[in-house]
Scaffold this motif. Structure first.
Motif, PDB file in Angstrom:
ATOM      1  N   ALA A 237     -28.384 -34.987   5.817  1.00 49.55           N
ATOM      2  CA  ALA A 237     -29.624 -35.694   6.165  1.00 49.55           C
ATOM      3  C   ALA A 237     -29.510 -37.210   5.968  1.00 49.55           C
ATOM      4  O   ALA A 237     -30.166 -37.976   6.669  1.00 49.55           O
ATOM      5  N   ARG A 238     -28.691 -37.621   4.983  1.00 45.61           N
ATOM      6  CA  ARG A 238     -28.601 -39.050   4.670  1.00 45.61           C
ATOM      7  C   ARG A 238     -27.127 -39.490   4.589  1.00 45.61           C
ATOM      8  O   ARG A 238     -26.628 -39.840   3.497  1.00 45.61           O
ATOM      9  N   PRO A 239     -26.418 -39.473   5.723  1.00 45.77           N
ATOM     10  CA  PRO A 239     -24.967 -39.745   5.687  1.00 45.77           C
ATOM     11  C   PRO A 239     -24.613 -41.137   5.161  1.00 45.77           C
ATOM     12  O   PRO A 239     -23.612 -41.297   4.454  1.00 45.77           O
ATOM     13  N   GLY A 240     -25.416 -42.140   5.463  1.00 43.49           N
ATOM     14  CA  GLY A 240     -25.098 -43.507   5.048  1.00 43.49           C
ATOM     15  C   GLY A 240     -25.154 -43.672   3.540  1.00 43.49           C
ATOM     16  O   GLY A 240     -24.182 -44.119   2.913  1.00 43.49           O
ATOM     17  N   VAL A 241     -26.274 -43.301   2.946  1.00 42.22           N
ATOM     18  CA  VAL A 241     -26.433 -43.420   1.493  1.00 42.22           C
ATOM     19  C   VAL A 241     -25.417 -42.518   0.779  1.00 42.22           C
ATOM     20  O   VAL A 241     -24.815 -42.913  -0.228  1.00 42.22           O
ATOM     21  N   SER A 242     -25.227 -41.314   1.325  1.00 44.36           N
ATOM     22  CA  SER A 242     -24.291 -40.373   0.689  1.00 44.36           C
ATOM     23  C   SER A 242     -22.865 -40.910   0.705  1.00 44.36           C
ATOM     24  O   SER A 242     -22.091 -40.680  -0.239  1.00 44.36           O
ATOM     25  N   ASN A 243     -22.523 -41.633   1.772  1.00 46.28           N
ATOM     26  CA  ASN A 243     -21.189 -42.259   1.826  1.00 46.28           C
ATOM     27  C   ASN A 243     -21.043 -43.292   0.713  1.00 46.28           C
ATOM     28  O   ASN A 243     -20.001 -43.376   0.057  1.00 46.28           O
TER      29      ASN A 243
END
Ligand code: ADP
Ligand code: NA
Length: 328
Positions: A237-243
Motif C-alpha cells: 500500500a505504501r511502497p515509497g515510505v516502505s522503501n
C-alpha cells in the motif's frame, strides 16, 4: 567432505549504487569471512556485451575495484581478480558452448530484454554470455554462487551445462548451488514500483555509494512518498515510505520493527532526513576510502593482477584436465 568454493562476479560499471551494496557487495564481505576459498571477479569480458568506449571501460574497472575494496573486500581473504587476465575463462566458454543448444539460450529472458534495450538484433556475445558465466563458475569447480534473483536462470544454465558435461565426459564438475541474496530489493527513490538501478534515466532516483552528503540529502528530500504523514511499513500500500524504512533498516542493521518504532511521531518529511543521515553515516568512511584508492591507480592494477595470478593457480590445472577429457 569437500569444502565449498564460492565464485561471484561484478560487472565493472563504475562506482556501485546502494542496491548493489545492500543486495550483493555486503554479502560478499560476509562470505569472505566465512569461507576459506572465495573468488570475486571483475567481469570485464561480460562488459563488452554492452557497447562501451575503451577509455570508459578502463576507468570503470578501476572505479569498481576501488569501490569494492573500500566496502571491505579484502584480497587477503579472497581472490579478487580481473576476468580477462585469466584467458582460460574464454577457452572453457568455447568448449561449453559446443555442448549448449542455441534454443536454450534464445529462451533466456535477458537475451530479449538486453537486445531491446540496445535497439539491436543482438550480437553473438550477448547471446552466449550466459555460457561464459557458466565457464566463470565451472573453471574453479565452484560449489556455491551468490546471485541476485535476476541471475537465477543463468545459474540454472550453468548447472545444466555441468551435468551435461559430466554425462558426456565423466563426473568432473560439482553442480554449483545458488546463495540467494536475502535482502529486499531496494527501490528507485523516484518510482518505488521499480528497483533502484544504475541504468535508471530518472534524475535523483539512484543513490551512488560515493555520493556527497548534499547529494544524498537532496535525493532523499525528493524521494516519492504518499499523502499519509505517519511512518509505517506496508510495501504493497505504501511502497515509497516502505522503501525508506527498508533502506534505514539495512544501513543501520536494525529490524524493520525497531526502525518503525524509532520513527514514531515523525512525519515522512522529517523521516526522510533521518534516513538520509543514516546513509551519510554509513557511507562516509567508504566514500573517503574510495577517493583515496582512486588516487593510486597502480595499486588497483596490481591488486587485480596479483589476484589473477592466484586465480590461475586454480584455473590452469582444472583447464588442463578438461582439455584432456575433451580430446585436445
Ligand atoms: P543494475 O540493475 O544497477 O544494473 P546489476 O543488475 O548489475 O544492477 O546488479 C548487480 C548486483 O546488485 C546483483 O547481485 C543484483 O541482484 C544487485 N542489485 C542490483 N540492484 C539492486 C537493488 N535495487 N536492490 C538490491 N539488490 C540489487
Ligand atoms: Na576467506
Amino acid at each position: 567432505m569437500a569444502v565449498d568454493r564460492i565464485f561471484s562476479g561484478i560487472q565493472p560499471t563504475g562506482t556501485p549504487h546502494l542496491g548493489n551494496y545492500l543486495g550483493a557487495i555486503q554479502n560478499w564481505v560476509n562470505l569472505q569471512e566465512k569461507c576459506s576459498s572465495v573468488l570475486y571477479s571483475i567481469m570485464d569480458m561480460h562488459s563488452l556485451t554492452m557497447p562501451k568506449e575503451p577509455a570508459v571501460l578502463r576507468q570503470n574497472i578501476l572505479d569498481t575495484t576501488a569501490a569494492i575494496l573500500a566496502c571491505g573486500i579484502d584480497p587477503k581473504k579472497c581472490f579478487l581478480f580481473r576476468q580477462s587476465l585469466v584467458p582460460e575463462h574464454a577457452e572453457l566458454a568455447w568448449i561449453l558452448g559446443c555442448i549448449t543448444n542455441v534454443p536454450r539460450l534464445l529462451r533466456l529472458p535477458q537475451w530479449k530484454m538486453k537486445r531491446a534495450s540496445q535497439n539491436s538484433e543482438g550480437t553473438v556475445g550477448l547471446l552466449t554470455y550466459p555460457v561464459l558465466q557458466a565457464a566463470d563458475i565451472l573453471l574453479y569447480k565452484s560449489t556455491r554462487v551468490p546471485v541476485g534473483e535476476d541471475q537465477v536462470l543463468h545459474l540454472e544454465l550453468a548447472q545444466d551445462i555441468a551435468q551435461h558435461f559430466n554425462k558426456k565426459y565423466g563426473e568432473f564438475f560439482p553442480v554449483p548451488k545458488a546463495i540467494l541474496s536475502t535482502t529486499k530489493k531496494i527501490k528507485s527513490l523516484r518510482d518505488p514500483s521499480v528497483k533502484m538501478s544504475k541504468s535508471d534515466p530518472q534524475k535523483l532516483a539512484t543513490i551512488n555509494i560515493a555520493d556527497s552528503p548534499d547529494e544524498i540529502v537532496l535525493k532523499f528530500r525528493k524521494a516519492v512518498t504518499d499523502f499519509t504523514s505517519e511512518v509505517t511499513y506496508d510495501p504493497a500500500a505504501r511502497p515509497g515510505v516502505s522503501n525508506l524504512v527498508s533502506i534505514h533498516a539495512a544501513v543501520t542493521g536494525l529490524s524493520i520493527k525497531e526502525v518503525v518504532h524509532q520513527a514514531t511521531g515523525l512525519d515522512t518529511a522529517h523521516y526522510k532526513m533521518v534516513v538520509a543521515e543514516s546513509v551519510i553515516q554509513k557511507f562516509a568512511p567508504i566514500r573517503n576510502e574510495i577517493k583515496k584508492l582512486q588516487e593510486d591507480k597502480s595499486h588497483l592494477i596490481k591488486v587485480l593482477e596479483d589476484g589473477a595470478e592466484k586465480a590461475k593457480e586454480l584455473a590452469v590445472p582444472v583447464y588442463q584436465e578438461i582439455r584432456r577429457l575433451v580430446g585436445f
